[in-house]
Write an enzyme that holds these catalytic residues in place. Structure first.
Site, PDB file in Angstrom:
ATOM      1  N   ASN A  26      57.297  15.409 -48.727  1.00 53.82           N
ATOM      2  CA  ASN A  26      58.234  14.765 -47.796  1.00 53.82           C
ATOM      3  C   ASN A  26      57.949  15.088 -46.337  1.00 53.82           C
ATOM      4  O   ASN A  26      58.626  14.574 -45.452  1.00 53.82           O
ATOM      5  CB  ASN A  26      59.668  15.203 -48.107  1.00 53.82           C
ATOM      6  N   VAL A  33      59.379  12.970 -41.490  1.00 48.19           N
ATOM      7  CA  VAL A  33      60.143  13.554 -42.589  1.00 48.19           C
ATOM      8  C   VAL A  33      60.539  12.382 -43.474  1.00 48.19           C
ATOM      9  O   VAL A  33      61.318  11.518 -43.064  1.00 48.19           O
ATOM     10  CB  VAL A  33      61.381  14.319 -42.088  1.00 48.19           C
ATOM     11  N   CYS A  34      59.967  12.328 -44.659  1.00 51.03           N
ATOM     12  CA  CYS A  34      60.145  11.196 -45.559  1.00 51.03           C
ATOM     13  C   CYS A  34      61.417  11.413 -46.386  1.00 51.03           C
ATOM     14  O   CYS A  34      61.466  12.255 -47.272  1.00 51.03           O
ATOM     15  CB  CYS A  34      58.919  11.077 -46.463  1.00 51.03           C
ATOM     16  N   LEU A  35      62.447  10.625 -46.055  1.00 49.64           N
ATOM     17  CA  LEU A  35      63.742  10.774 -46.697  1.00 49.64           C
ATOM     18  C   LEU A  35      64.495   9.448 -46.573  1.00 49.64           C
ATOM     19  O   LEU A  35      64.573   8.878 -45.481  1.00 49.64           O
ATOM     20  CB  LEU A  35      64.515  11.894 -45.992  1.00 49.64           C
ATOM     21  N   THR A  40      62.998   6.462 -43.822  1.00 48.02           N
ATOM     22  CA  THR A  40      61.547   6.640 -43.868  1.00 48.02           C
ATOM     23  C   THR A  40      61.043   6.556 -45.307  1.00 48.02           C
ATOM     24  O   THR A  40      59.866   6.784 -45.572  1.00 48.02           O
ATOM     25  CB  THR A  40      61.134   7.989 -43.243  1.00 48.02           C
TER      26      THR A  40
END
Length: 191
Positions: A26, A33-35, A40
């Protein structure tokens, strides 16, 4: 974390200082920030930002619970199906070992080049906690950790121990340079 002008209609912008390391599925090397909550990553319902309902607290708690957990291997898209399966267990340990090594290298970079405006926060944190980081590293090298109520075995590979032994002198020196509590003699005694 930064609030864009259209906040709270849109989620905050979160940037992760990666120093070029990808220690978690993530946390991207470009700082993303992959969330789902940050838009994202795809998601549905309360997984995504809902204006008027979603909050900064929700973002921080989501990062803490969903991203910064003890099993980052399973954060990779589709890998959650491997939880408690032999294939997952086989890949989890080396992934976690690498994540810990990258975390230690990130600490070294943070101490050398803290984010602007956070120099004191970084220095003060590692002054207080550096000794515990080194004690944990030493416990991994010895194969166990004192979990407060006795010791707990920490299985790890020989390659991990070798890599950890190579990182520790740099980390120890960085902690000693900032005057980390209990590390005044660390650089001289580290192996």
């Amino acid at each position: 974390m930064q609030m864009p002008q259209s906040y709270p209609a849109v989620p905050p912008e979160v940037y992760y200082h990666s120093f070029g390391f990808r220690l978690n599925p993530n946390l991207y090397t470009d700082g993303t920030v992959c969330l789902s909550l940050l838009n994202t990553f795809s998601g549905e319902g309360n997984e995504v930002w809902v204006p008027g309902t979603s909050s900064l607290l929700q973002v921080v708690v989501s990062i803490q619970a969903l991203v910064l957990n003890s099993q980052p291997f399973y954060n990779e898209a589709g890998y959650e199906r491997l939880i408690d399966r032999p294939e997952g267990h086989r890949h989890e340990l080396p992934y976690n070992e690498n994540a810990l090594l990258l975390t230690l290298r990130t600490m070294i970079h943070l101490l050398r080049r803290p984010p602007q405006g956070f120099e004191g926060v970084v220095r003060d944190h590692f002054r207080r906690r550096g000794r515990y980081v080194l004690e944990t590293c030493e416990a991994y090298l010895q194969g166990c950790v004192d979990a407060g109520h006795g010791s707990m075995e920490l299985p790890c590979s020989a390659g991990f121990r070798t890599a950890l032994a190579n990182v520790m002198p740099k980390l120890t020196t960085a902690f000693a340079q900032i005057g980390a509590q209990g590390c005044d003699h660390c650089a001289a005694t580290n192996h």
